[in-house]
Design an enzyme around this catalytic site. Structure first.
Site, PDB file in Angstrom:
ATOM      1  N   LYS A  14       6.063   9.013   0.852  1.00 19.14           N
ATOM      2  CA  LYS A  14       7.001   8.045   0.250  1.00 19.14           C
ATOM      3  C   LYS A  14       6.985   8.120  -1.275  1.00 19.14           C
ATOM      4  CE  LYS A  14       5.149   4.243   1.905  1.00 19.14           C
ATOM      5  NZ  LYS A  14       4.041   4.721   2.741  1.00 19.14           N
ATOM      6  N   ARG A  89       6.654  -4.573   4.460  1.00 23.81           N
ATOM      7  CA  ARG A  89       5.661  -4.004   5.375  1.00 23.81           C
ATOM      8  C   ARG A  89       5.428  -4.903   6.572  1.00 23.81           C
ATOM      9  NH1 ARG A  89       2.841  -0.825   1.103  1.00 23.81           N
ATOM     10  NH2 ARG A  89       1.266   0.505   2.022  1.00 23.81           N
ATOM     11  N   ARG A 128      -5.693  13.541  -1.370  1.00 26.17           N
ATOM     12  CA  ARG A 128      -4.748  13.023  -2.375  1.00 26.17           C
ATOM     13  C   ARG A 128      -5.444  12.663  -3.678  1.00 26.17           C
ATOM     14  NH1 ARG A 128      -0.433   8.372  -1.035  1.00 26.17           N
ATOM     15  NH2 ARG A 128      -2.220   7.033  -0.596  1.00 26.17           N
ATOM     16  N   ARG A 161      -7.731   7.370  -5.295  1.00 25.02           N
ATOM     17  CA  ARG A 161      -7.597   5.928  -5.122  1.00 25.02           C
ATOM     18  C   ARG A 161      -8.781   5.362  -4.351  1.00 25.02           C
ATOM     19  NH1 ARG A 161      -1.561   4.752  -2.970  1.00 25.02           N
ATOM     20  NH2 ARG A 161      -2.789   3.371  -1.646  1.00 25.02           N
ATOM     21  N   ARG A 172      -5.738   0.737   7.142  1.00 25.23           N
ATOM     22  CA  ARG A 172      -4.330   0.790   6.691  1.00 25.23           C
ATOM     23  C   ARG A 172      -3.416   1.296   7.794  1.00 25.23           C
ATOM     24  NH1 ARG A 172      -5.312   4.461   1.769  1.00 25.23           N
ATOM     25  NH2 ARG A 172      -3.087   4.414   1.334  1.00 25.23           N
TER      26      ARG A 172
HETATM   27  P1  AMP Z   1       0.538   1.695  -1.254  1.00 21.74           P
HETATM   28  O1  AMP Z   1       0.397   2.184  -2.648  1.00 21.74           O
HETATM   29  O2  AMP Z   1       1.962   1.417  -0.880  1.00 21.74           O
HETATM   30  O3  AMP Z   1      -0.176   2.559  -0.253  1.00 21.74           O
HETATM   31  O4  AMP Z   1      -0.190   0.274  -1.208  1.00 21.74           O
HETATM   32  C1  AMP Z   1      -1.577   0.156  -1.457  1.00 21.74           C
HETATM   33  C2  AMP Z   1      -2.091  -1.178  -0.940  1.00 21.74           C
HETATM   34  O5  AMP Z   1      -1.430  -2.260  -1.628  1.00 21.74           O
HETATM   35  C3  AMP Z   1      -1.828  -1.446   0.541  1.00 21.74           C
HETATM   36  O6  AMP Z   1      -2.803  -0.851   1.375  1.00 21.74           O
HETATM   37  C4  AMP Z   1      -1.909  -2.972   0.568  1.00 21.74           C
HETATM   38  O7  AMP Z   1      -3.245  -3.418   0.470  1.00 21.74           O
HETATM   39  C5  AMP Z   1      -1.217  -3.351  -0.753  1.00 21.74           C
HETATM   40  N1  AMP Z   1       0.244  -3.482  -0.549  1.00 21.74           N
HETATM   41  C6  AMP Z   1       1.229  -2.681  -1.047  1.00 21.74           C
HETATM   42  N2  AMP Z   1       2.438  -3.097  -0.647  1.00 21.74           N
HETATM   43  C7  AMP Z   1       2.217  -4.173   0.147  1.00 21.74           C
HETATM   44  C8  AMP Z   1       3.065  -5.040   0.898  1.00 21.74           C
HETATM   45  N3  AMP Z   1       4.391  -4.856   0.931  1.00 21.74           N
HETATM   46  N4  AMP Z   1       2.487  -6.057   1.580  1.00 21.74           N
HETATM   47  C9  AMP Z   1       1.156  -6.264   1.559  1.00 21.74           C
HETATM   48  N5  AMP Z   1       0.295  -5.468   0.906  1.00 21.74           N
HETATM   49  C10 AMP Z   1       0.811  -4.435   0.197  1.00 21.74           C
END
Ligand code: AMP
Length: 217
Positions: A14, A89, A128, A161, A172
């Site tokens: 993404k 999400r 990553r 990360r 996740r």
């Molecule tokens: P990402 O960078 O999209 O993988 O997001 C990293 C982390 O941020 C996720 O594993 C969640 O802990 C938090 N996060 C990101 N977007 C959301 C969302 N829409 N709702 C809840 N937690 C989120």
């Protein structure tokens, strides 16, 4: 105006496609994950709260997440469109988004779902690396920077990360399958959903998404 959501499990690609699409269409890239990581860096109240969830792979509560997206989408730079990456999400987030996009009068036109099987997701996430400064993603084997550990885009250092470890990834993926995947049906019913194979060549995938957008704009 182009308004779209990028959906898919962690590691599907993404973020990589998002960076390319926002450059092509000159629309803001709204990544809730990036917004939370920024808040964590700044040690703001939001960051302190979000860190407790993110480091273990859990989702930040809906009310907190919906509020930051509402505030972000109300900004002037979203007047000509937006790309949402990692939001919504959950079903309550999708419902909140419907309300927000009605308020600003810019409904979602495309929901792009990028998918890959679990084995491939684990391979991608474990290798990553991301730029600490601009969050451009790389992979130690398949998407190397020109200079080792240095971002091609801004020269920043590459890091892993905190939540890209096996244990957090398992959590996740669990949230993805239980809470996020049901959204595909939600958007299928509204006729907005378009699914793509995230394991194919990055440029081919980008072209497929762009053709879809340009044919239906
Ligand atoms: P990402 O960078 O999209 O993988 O997001 C990293 C982390 O941020 C996720 O594993 C969640 O802990 C938090 N996060 C990101 N977007 C959301 C969302 N829409 N709702 C809840 N937690 C989120």
């Amino acid at each position: 105006m182009i308004t779209m959501i990028l959906m898919g499990p962690p590691g599907a690609g993404k973020g990589t496609q998002a960076k390319r699409l926002v450059n092509k269409y000159d629309i803001p890239h709204i990544s809730t994950g990036d917004m939370f990581r920024e808040a964590i860096k700044e040690r703001s109240e939001l960051g302190i709260l979000a860190k407790r969830y993110i480091d273990d792979g859990h989702l930040v509560p809906d009310d907190v997440t919906n509020a930051i997206v509402r505030e972000r989408l109300a900004k002037d730079d979203c007047q000509h469109g937006y790309l949402l990456d990692g939001f919504p999400r959950t079903i309550p987030q999708a419902m909140a988004l419907e309300g927000i996009t009605k308020e600003i009068n810019r409904p979602v036109q495309f929901v792009i779902n990028i998918d890959a099987d679990e084995k491939e997701l684990i391979r991608r996430i474990s290798g990553r690396r991301v730029c600490k400064v601009c969050s451009t993603p790389y992979h130690i084997d398949t998407m190397k920077p020109k200079v080792e550990n240095v971002c091609d885009v801004c020269g920043g250092p590459l890091i892993q990360r905190a939540d890209d470890n096996e244990e957090a990834l398992r959590v996740r993926l669990g949230h993805y399958y239980e809470q996020t995947r049901p959204l595909l049906d939600f958007y299928k019913k509204s006729g907005l959903l378009h699914s793509f194979d995230g394991t194919q060549d990055l440029n081919v995938l980008l072209k497929q998404i762009m053709s879809l957008v340009e044919e239906n704009e």
